[in-house]
Scaffold this motif. Structure first.
Motif, PDB file in Angstrom:
ATOM      1  N   LEU A   1      47.469  -1.706  75.112  1.00  0.00           N
ATOM      2  CA  LEU A   1      48.204  -0.524  75.541  1.00  0.00           C
ATOM      3  C   LEU A   1      49.592  -0.483  74.903  1.00  0.00           C
ATOM      4  O   LEU A   1      50.049   0.577  74.440  1.00  0.00           O
ATOM      5  CB  LEU A   1      48.321  -0.512  77.066  1.00  0.00           C
ATOM      6  N   VAL A   2      50.266  -1.630  74.855  1.00  0.00           N
ATOM      7  CA  VAL A   2      51.595  -1.688  74.228  1.00  0.00           C
ATOM      8  C   VAL A   2      51.497  -1.319  72.748  1.00  0.00           C
ATOM      9  O   VAL A   2      52.331  -0.565  72.215  1.00  0.00           O
ATOM     10  CB  VAL A   2      52.202  -3.094  74.403  1.00  0.00           C
ATOM     11  N   GLY A   3      50.464  -1.831  72.062  1.00  0.00           N
ATOM     12  CA  GLY A   3      50.280  -1.490  70.654  1.00  0.00           C
ATOM     13  C   GLY A   3      50.041  -0.007  70.451  1.00  0.00           C
ATOM     14  O   GLY A   3      50.577   0.597  69.506  1.00  0.00           O
ATOM     15  N   LEU A   4      49.258   0.608  71.332  1.00  0.00           N
ATOM     16  CA  LEU A   4      48.997   2.038  71.206  1.00  0.00           C
ATOM     17  C   LEU A   4      50.250   2.862  71.493  1.00  0.00           C
ATOM     18  O   LEU A   4      50.494   3.881  70.829  1.00  0.00           O
ATOM     19  CB  LEU A   4      47.872   2.441  72.161  1.00  0.00           C
ATOM     20  N   VAL A   5      51.039   2.435  72.466  1.00  0.00           N
ATOM     21  CA  VAL A   5      52.296   3.142  72.744  1.00  0.00           C
ATOM     22  C   VAL A   5      53.236   3.042  71.549  1.00  0.00           C
ATOM     23  O   VAL A   5      53.913   4.026  71.183  1.00  0.00           O
ATOM     24  CB  VAL A   5      52.959   2.568  74.016  1.00  0.00           C
ATOM     25  N   PHE A   6      53.283   1.867  70.933  1.00  0.00           N
ATOM     26  CA  PHE A   6      54.109   1.700  69.736  1.00  0.00           C
ATOM     27  C   PHE A   6      53.635   2.638  68.619  1.00  0.00           C
ATOM     28  O   PHE A   6      54.444   3.267  67.923  1.00  0.00           O
ATOM     29  CB  PHE A   6      54.059   0.248  69.273  1.00  0.00           C
ATOM     30  N   GLY A   7      52.315   2.731  68.457  1.00  0.00           N
ATOM     31  CA  GLY A   7      51.782   3.659  67.457  1.00  0.00           C
ATOM     32  C   GLY A   7      52.112   5.101  67.789  1.00  0.00           C
ATOM     33  O   GLY A   7      52.384   5.913  66.886  1.00  0.00           O
TER      34      GLY A   7
ATOM     35  N   ILE B   1      45.848  18.528  79.764  1.00  0.00           N
ATOM     36  CA  ILE B   1      46.089  18.359  81.200  1.00  0.00           C
ATOM     37  C   ILE B   1      44.872  18.787  82.006  1.00  0.00           C
ATOM     38  O   ILE B   1      44.465  18.128  82.977  1.00  0.00           O
ATOM     39  CB  ILE B   1      47.343  19.145  81.617  1.00  0.00           C
ATOM     40  N   GLY B   2      44.259  19.893  81.607  1.00  0.00           N
ATOM     41  CA  GLY B   2      43.075  20.362  82.314  1.00  0.00           C
ATOM     42  C   GLY B   2      41.918  19.378  82.223  1.00  0.00           C
ATOM     43  O   GLY B   2      41.215  19.122  83.216  1.00  0.00           O
ATOM     44  N   ILE B   3      41.707  18.806  81.041  1.00  0.00           N
ATOM     45  CA  ILE B   3      40.611  17.850  80.855  1.00  0.00           C
ATOM     46  C   ILE B   3      40.867  16.583  81.666  1.00  0.00           C
ATOM     47  O   ILE B   3      39.961  16.048  82.323  1.00  0.00           O
ATOM     48  CB  ILE B   3      40.435  17.525  79.361  1.00  0.00           C
ATOM     49  N   ILE B   4      42.103  16.082  81.631  1.00  0.00           N
ATOM     50  CA  ILE B   4      42.431  14.863  82.395  1.00  0.00           C
ATOM     51  C   ILE B   4      42.205  15.086  83.883  1.00  0.00           C
ATOM     52  O   ILE B   4      41.634  14.236  84.582  1.00  0.00           O
ATOM     53  CB  ILE B   4      43.886  14.439  82.117  1.00  0.00           C
ATOM     54  N   ALA B   5      42.643  16.239  84.391  1.00  0.00           N
ATOM     55  CA  ALA B   5      42.470  16.528  85.815  1.00  0.00           C
ATOM     56  C   ALA B   5      40.987  16.560  86.193  1.00  0.00           C
ATOM     57  O   ALA B   5      40.583  16.008  87.224  1.00  0.00           O
ATOM     58  CB  ALA B   5      43.142  17.852  86.165  1.00  0.00           C
TER      59      ALA B   5
ATOM     60  N   GLN C   1      37.675   4.048  88.028  1.00  0.00           N
ATOM     61  CA  GLN C   1      37.851   2.986  87.046  1.00  0.00           C
ATOM     62  C   GLN C   1      39.342   2.642  86.932  1.00  0.00           C
ATOM     63  O   GLN C   1      40.206   3.441  87.312  1.00  0.00           O
ATOM     64  CB  GLN C   1      37.303   3.424  85.688  1.00  0.00           C
ATOM     65  N   PRO C   2      39.663   1.461  86.420  1.00  0.00           N
ATOM     66  CA  PRO C   2      41.080   1.070  86.313  1.00  0.00           C
ATOM     67  C   PRO C   2      41.883   2.075  85.484  1.00  0.00           C
ATOM     68  O   PRO C   2      41.464   2.477  84.399  1.00  0.00           O
ATOM     69  CB  PRO C   2      41.010  -0.296  85.614  1.00  0.00           C
ATOM     70  N   LYS C   3      43.022   2.465  86.021  1.00  0.00           N
ATOM     71  CA  LYS C   3      43.867   3.426  85.312  1.00  0.00           C
ATOM     72  C   LYS C   3      44.333   2.880  83.967  1.00  0.00           C
ATOM     73  O   LYS C   3      44.589   3.648  83.024  1.00  0.00           O
ATOM     74  CB  LYS C   3      45.070   3.786  86.187  1.00  0.00           C
ATOM     75  N   LEU C   4      44.437   1.562  83.866  1.00  0.00           N
ATOM     76  CA  LEU C   4      44.829   0.954  82.600  1.00  0.00           C
ATOM     77  C   LEU C   4      43.799   1.261  81.517  1.00  0.00           C
ATOM     78  O   LEU C   4      44.154   1.621  80.379  1.00  0.00           O
ATOM     79  CB  LEU C   4      44.991  -0.554  82.777  1.00  0.00           C
ATOM     80  N   LEU C   5      42.520   1.146  81.852  1.00  0.00           N
ATOM     81  CA  LEU C   5      41.470   1.453  80.878  1.00  0.00           C
ATOM     82  C   LEU C   5      41.454   2.939  80.525  1.00  0.00           C
ATOM     83  O   LEU C   5      41.243   3.308  79.357  1.00  0.00           O
ATOM     84  CB  LEU C   5      40.111   1.040  81.435  1.00  0.00           C
ATOM     85  N   LEU C   6      41.666   3.785  81.513  1.00  0.00           N
ATOM     86  CA  LEU C   6      41.698   5.223  81.248  1.00  0.00           C
ATOM     87  C   LEU C   6      42.851   5.577  80.307  1.00  0.00           C
ATOM     88  O   LEU C   6      42.692   6.391  79.384  1.00  0.00           O
ATOM     89  CB  LEU C   6      41.831   5.994  82.562  1.00  0.00           C
ATOM     90  N   GLY C   7      44.003   4.939  80.526  1.00  0.00           N
ATOM     91  CA  GLY C   7      45.137   5.182  79.641  1.00  0.00           C
ATOM     92  C   GLY C   7      44.884   4.697  78.221  1.00  0.00           C
ATOM     93  O   GLY C   7      45.273   5.345  77.240  1.00  0.00           O
ATOM     94  N   ILE C   8      44.220   3.547  78.091  1.00  0.00           N
ATOM     95  CA  ILE C   8      43.888   3.026  76.760  1.00  0.00           C
ATOM     96  C   ILE C   8      42.961   3.990  76.030  1.00  0.00           C
ATOM     97  O   ILE C   8      43.127   4.248  74.832  1.00  0.00           O
ATOM     98  CB  ILE C   8      43.259   1.630  76.887  1.00  0.00           C
ATOM     99  N   CYS C   9      41.968   4.537  76.740  1.00  0.00           N
ATOM    100  CA  CYS C   9      41.045   5.482  76.110  1.00  0.00           C
ATOM    101  C   CYS C   9      41.792   6.723  75.600  1.00  0.00           C
ATOM    102  O   CYS C   9      41.553   7.191  74.477  1.00  0.00           O
ATOM    103  CB  CYS C   9      39.962   5.892  77.105  1.00  0.00           C
TER     104      CYS C   9
END
Length: 510
Positions: free
Chosen positions: A147-153, A181-185, A196-204
């Motif tokens: 996640l940190v690597g993706l945020v850096f990217g 926003i509509g799709i995420i909601a 599912q873990p929010k961490l995994l959803l954020g990584i996706c």
């Protein structure tokens, strides 16, 4: 009569060979049953029970037998079996046979839960620490690093976007975020049943918006250079649009799904999970792509063209990349629910092929419709109408599939929890509550009237989702003995929450 054996009174039958004669005045046991110890009468017409050895306590009346071999030092008692109930098989889930349930036989609790909701004794002999805690920590650290690597990217892309578009980048982000926003909601709504873990959803989401875009550009440029070095003039425009782009983009997007199912399969347990992950990857990719297309139109000074492109891409066709990526996620999820790990890799390929085909069909249709407008109609009416119609077909298919999988997931949870109800860990009333949306809502409404009751009910609901996943893995033979340890730990977590909730309700009544 003199010389007659005192044990053999007239009319009294002889015992079987090798079996001692009962004391005088005590009837013979039924044929095939052992003699009771000295001084204990035989009760005819009742099931024979084993008596404990001297000094050992008798097992409480009504307590069920343990399935399998008895515990050391504990007598075996007869008890009527738990009233079993058959639960409906869901669609899009592997059929669970009776043979599978026998092979993965479940040990009954020492005391069966009563039919009164939220009551029952709690089994104490369970692990105090959650199994696989070390493995979970390793996975968590790895996920955070990714996640940190993706945020850096993402920061790098934002800087490059600022250099290209200036302050207009903020407007472009706002426009591109409308469909995102509509799709995420909607995806989070789909994921409510067993989140599912929010961490995994954020990584996706970040993988689609950052890594997949960068990897697609890198491999596309590398392919162009390789063709030029080989003496070709690069990839023809039509081939690049219809063939190259779908192959590269869908591969780079969905390769993350393989990583998730191999590294964290517990969080990728079915087709709905694959749809959720794939949809977020596609939504992230479309977000970055929309910024690039909208920014290009704005840089050319085409404000009218910018708004038209916004309507076409963000409002009329927002679910395209979401639909393409979902195909691989669903196919992997079908394999992850029951089969071995290597089948998840194989099942990636048909889903990937379907996504590529849908993507290529869309791009090819847009090229054909644009050609018709340019050469025949000399306006854009055909391409616009055709794009809207095809987009509606794709979107309707995706939404329909998502709703079907959401309902199937609820039925799958109910079916798996039914095993625990049939074994005495839960009541059937609890399965009905935990296996329906209405039941969960009623349970939360009931529990919130007690101090801390709402949190305990949330724990029970959350744990029931975990138990359904664990039970399917046990039935499929995935995880071995470690999976059974996890099952026991989750059962303890559930029964502890139930006990605390019951205690709180009794204190309130008093």
């Amino acid at each position: 009569m003199p010389g007659q054996n005192p044990q053999l009174a007239p009319g009294r039958p002889m015992p079987p060979q090798g079996q001692p004669m009962p004391p005088q005045g005590q009837p013979m046991p039924p044929q095939g049953q052992p003699m009771p110890p000295q001084g204990q009468p035989v009760v005819q017409g009742q099931p024979q029970q084993m008596r404990p050895a001297p000094g050992q306590p008798m097992q409480p009346q009504g307590q069920p037998m343990m399935q399998g071999q008895p515990m050391p030092g504990q007598p075996v008692m007869y008890a009527p079996p738990v009233q079993a109930r058959v639960y409906a098989q869901p669609r899009f889930a592997p059929t669970v046979t009776q043979e599978m349930r026998i092979r993965a036989g479940m040990q009954a609790p020492q005391q069966v839960v009563t039919d009164t909701p939220w009551t029952g004794a709690v089994r104490k002999a369970q692990p105090e620490t959650e199994p696989e805690s070390t493995g979970n920590i390793v996975r968590l650290v790895a996920a955070i690093l990714v996640l940190v690597g993706l945020v850096f990217g993402l920061i790098i892309l934002a800087v490059l976007g600022g250099l290209s578009f200036g302050v207009r980048l903020f407007a472009l982000i706002g426009l591109s975020a409308v469909p995102l926003i509509g799709i995420i909601a909607y995806v989070l709504w789909l994921d409510r049943w067993r989140p599912q873990p929010k961490l995994l959803l954020g990584i996706c989401l970040l993988w689609g918006a950052v890594a997949a875009v960068i990897l697609t550009l890198v491999f596309s440029i590398a392919g162009e250079i390789a063709l030029v070095l080989a003496g070709f003039q690069g990839v023809p425009s039509l081939v690049g649009t219809v063939i190259q782009a779908p192959i590269l983009e869908e591969t780079m997007k969905t390769v993350l799904l393989l990583v998730i199912v191999l590294a964290a399969r517990r969080y990728f347990e079915g087709p709905l999970d694959g749809l959720v992950y794939g949809a977020l990857i596609g939504a992230g990719f479309a977000f970055t792509e929309n910024i690039l297309y909208l920014g290009g139109a704005w840089n050319e000074g085409q404000v009218e063209g910018l708004m038209e492109l916004f309507v076409v891409r963000c409002l009329c066709a927002p679910l395209l990349h979401t639909t393409f990526s979902t195909a691989a996620g669903v196919s992997i999820g079908l394999a992850a629910r029951k089969w071995a790990w290597w089948t998840t890799i194989l099942m990636w390929l048909p889903g990937l092929l379907i996504g590529m085909t849908l993507h290529g069909l869309w791009n090819g249709s847009m090229v054909l419709l644009a050609f018709i407008d340019q050469e025949i109609t000399h306006n854009e009416i055909v391409s616009r109408v055709g794009m809207i119609v095809l987009s509606l077909i794709y979107s309707a298919a995706w939404v329909t599939l998502s709703l079907i999988l959401r309902r199937s997931e609820r039925m799958h949870t109910q079916n798996m929890l039914g095993d625990y109800a049939n074994s005495g860990w839960l009541t059937h009333a609890e399965v009905d509550m935990l296996g329906t949306w209405k039941g969960r809502k009623n349970g939360r409404d009931w529990a919130k009237s007690f101090p801390g009751g709402k949190e305990e009910m949330k724990t029970m609901i959350r744990t029931s989702g975990k138990l359904s996943t664990t039970r399917m893995r046990v039935l499929a033979g995935i995880g071995g003995e470690q999976e059974r340890k996890i099952e026991r730990a989750e059962l303890k977590q559930f029964t502890d929450a139930r006990e605390r909730l019951l205690a709180a309700s009794k204190q309130t009544v008093r």
